[in-house]
Design a protein around this motif. Sequence first.
Motif, PDB file in Angstrom:
ATOM      1  N   TYR A   1      17.795  40.389  42.776  1.00 29.74           N
ATOM      2  CA  TYR A   1      17.305  40.382  41.392  1.00 29.74           C
ATOM      3  C   TYR A   1      17.129  38.949  40.910  1.00 29.74           C
ATOM      4  O   TYR A   1      17.968  38.098  41.181  1.00 29.74           O
ATOM      5  CB  TYR A   1      18.297  41.105  40.479  1.00 29.74           C
ATOM      6  CG  TYR A   1      17.849  41.211  39.045  1.00 29.74           C
ATOM      7  CD1 TYR A   1      16.897  42.152  38.668  1.00 29.74           C
ATOM      8  CD2 TYR A   1      18.370  40.365  38.061  1.00 29.74           C
ATOM      9  CE1 TYR A   1      16.468  42.244  37.349  1.00 29.74           C
ATOM     10  CE2 TYR A   1      17.948  40.457  36.737  1.00 29.74           C
ATOM     11  CZ  TYR A   1      16.995  41.402  36.382  1.00 29.74           C
ATOM     12  OH  TYR A   1      16.576  41.494  35.088  1.00 29.74           O
ATOM     13  N   ILE A   2      16.039  38.714  40.204  1.00 30.35           N
ATOM     14  CA  ILE A   2      15.815  37.403  39.595  1.00 30.35           C
ATOM     15  C   ILE A   2      15.382  37.623  38.164  1.00 30.35           C
ATOM     16  O   ILE A   2      14.464  38.400  37.890  1.00 30.35           O
ATOM     17  CB  ILE A   2      14.736  36.611  40.353  1.00 30.35           C
ATOM     18  CG1 ILE A   2      15.232  36.257  41.753  1.00 30.35           C
ATOM     19  CG2 ILE A   2      14.378  35.328  39.602  1.00 30.35           C
ATOM     20  CD1 ILE A   2      14.173  35.666  42.639  1.00 30.35           C
ATOM     21  N   GLU A   3      16.066  36.969  37.247  1.00 25.09           N
ATOM     22  CA  GLU A   3      15.663  37.038  35.841  1.00 25.09           C
ATOM     23  C   GLU A   3      15.182  35.654  35.440  1.00 25.09           C
ATOM     24  O   GLU A   3      15.871  34.664  35.649  1.00 25.09           O
ATOM     25  CB  GLU A   3      16.869  37.443  34.987  1.00 25.09           C
ATOM     26  CG  GLU A   3      16.575  37.528  33.512  1.00 25.09           C
ATOM     27  CD  GLU A   3      17.857  37.429  32.683  1.00 25.09           C
ATOM     28  OE1 GLU A   3      18.742  38.261  32.867  1.00 25.09           O
ATOM     29  OE2 GLU A   3      17.952  36.494  31.879  1.00 25.09           O
TER      30      GLU A   3
ATOM     31  N   ALA B   1      19.012  34.382  35.646  1.00 22.85           N
ATOM     32  CA  ALA B   1      20.078  34.750  36.568  1.00 22.85           C
ATOM     33  C   ALA B   1      19.477  35.093  37.918  1.00 22.85           C
ATOM     34  O   ALA B   1      18.320  35.500  38.007  1.00 22.85           O
ATOM     35  CB  ALA B   1      20.855  35.949  36.042  1.00 22.85           C
ATOM     36  N   ILE B   2      20.285  34.898  38.945  1.00 22.27           N
ATOM     37  CA  ILE B   2      19.890  35.288  40.290  1.00 22.27           C
ATOM     38  C   ILE B   2      21.022  36.143  40.822  1.00 22.27           C
ATOM     39  O   ILE B   2      22.188  35.786  40.660  1.00 22.27           O
ATOM     40  CB  ILE B   2      19.731  34.054  41.201  1.00 22.27           C
ATOM     41  CG1 ILE B   2      18.662  33.115  40.644  1.00 22.27           C
ATOM     42  CG2 ILE B   2      19.368  34.466  42.614  1.00 22.27           C
ATOM     43  CD1 ILE B   2      18.443  31.894  41.493  1.00 22.27           C
TER      44      ILE B   2
ATOM     45  N   THR C   1       9.560  37.873  40.640  1.00 20.37           N
ATOM     46  CA  THR C   1      10.281  39.055  40.171  1.00 20.37           C
ATOM     47  C   THR C   1       9.923  40.296  40.990  1.00 20.37           C
ATOM     48  O   THR C   1      10.613  41.304  40.927  1.00 20.37           O
ATOM     49  CB  THR C   1       9.999  39.326  38.678  1.00 20.37           C
ATOM     50  OG1 THR C   1       8.602  39.485  38.505  1.00 20.37           O
ATOM     51  CG2 THR C   1      10.509  38.187  37.824  1.00 20.37           C
TER      52      THR C   1
END
Lengths: 440, 153
Positions: free
Chosen positions: B63-65, B81-82, B107
């Motif tokens: 997940y990448i934000e 965040a990662i 993403t």
Amino acid sequence: MLPALSSIARGLRRAGHPAVTLRVAAFYSGDAAATATTTPAAAPKPNVVPDEYYNLEKATPDTLNVFYLESTDPFLNLATEEWLFRSLDVTKTRVLMFYQNRPCIVVGRNQNLWTELNPRRLAHLNGLPGREPIALVRRRSGGGSVFHDLGNTNWSLVSHRTIFDKAETANIIAGALNRLDVVDGASTSARQDVLVGGDKVSGAAYSIIRDRALHHATMLLSADLNMLRGTLSGEAELNITSRGVKSVSSPVRNLRVPAKDQPGELVALQAMDFSKAVVEELRAFFEPKDVVFTHMPEATMRIIPDVIKNYEELRSWDWFHGQNPNFEQAIRADVGGWELSLRLKSERGLIVGIEIESCSAPPLPVEHPISQEALLIRLHGFCEALTGQRYNEAHGVASRHLERFGSGADASGAFSLGRALQEAIVDRYFVPIGLPGDAP
Amino acid sequence: MLTAATNMLRRSAMQNGQIAARMFSTSRLFTEDHEWVTVDKESKIATVGITDYAASLLGDLVYIELPAVGADLARQDSAGAIESVKASSEVYSPVTGKIVEVNDSLTDSSNMALINEKPFSDGWMFKIQMSDDSELAGMMSEDKYRDYVESTK
């Protein structure tokens, strides 16, 4: 003063609030004097990393600091854990924490509340008489959703990032359980889960910040396992397609150990016995020069400025809902004989748009009580009213918008349209979730 | 002949954003949070990513934000965040300014590996319009960053 304690004191001095600082500092120095080999308070050392520390074969960390957080408030415990995680000097110490939370569901940092939880089932459970409401919490670490109650204990180990080793820590925890002769024996899986007889007894997650890593996990002692069932899986009929981390569900069980005073009897493992075994296992593994125990009363946790800040953030809309991963919701509804297809988009907890994809007649000709044009006009207004709103409040916002439908010139037709939209879309697709800490 | 070769080079530079960017940007700077920054000298837009070292410690990402375009961030504010398997890592803004672009392609879960494979080029995370050049002064050169990584091992 020990490195860990001096770094706490340093953090408090930085934070100001002399009155608060004095009371907390008195608590710490008292505790340090009572439990640790006392050395005169020295000026805080600069954060210099001794090279040999990172090679455990050559050197061991000086101290294992063990904190018992004496609150059952999940937000306060997580806020305190985060403060210790961020503020302690991890170059010279490992930090172990234990705490227990009153009933709550804790979701991973990057999880979608509506796909990982079942808010309708939670609301039903919370409405049953005599049941303590289950709080919802979004934690800082990654991973999936877990259920906590006082039949569960949480442990948490902070270490330097370069020596952080998930598998090693999981093995230590399994070793601690085997010290206690848990029934069926503990082992670890390839996913670094701690298993007993193939069932998961501990759900772990990790957080990495700058030079440090946190490994924390649940440990099932006598938890209400029925609560896990049905609450930790989303409702597929909400038609939500989300980014974010999905939970992996596993069979679980509570830990049983031989009763100390009744040979042949099995009893639930006690939280304090578990924590002692973990400390013993860590002591054997890392051979720290010293082990320092600190019991942190809830009243102390509540006056530490950084803890207050973390606590408020965990309970804020911005964190709990604002961090919900982006998602789309495919809404299909039959309204007055028209087949509607809408696509809702949510980003950072807000509804950023609802697109009307189609509004078509079914194959068989029916008499429509509402014209397609009237429906589309109303529907555009409905979508506009929701755009920009908080997704978790969509049910309330939409219901209030539809209540006003009855006031126009075509009052009776609009009223029935409003009712139809309420049933087919709002009540079916929008499930409210309040602020963290509220009972859903 | 020579012109053709030059043109070919120029074309390949145009196709490769990294080379094109290098011609006009500061050399890469590094932070103690294991992030890197290059700054376009003219526009003062900083491009930010995480280092190969940080990516290798995290492993495969799930997940990448990324920050929101238009967001005003102070230096050290959370910028996303990662998450690798069960491990979440905060991304900080190394400078103060306004987010002008994010690398949306990351993403998509099939592209997340770019952070591990090409952390210094296609794995860039966001661009931020800097409001204070002096913040670059506290950052490390590549050599100093490598020493810093070694010193924490």
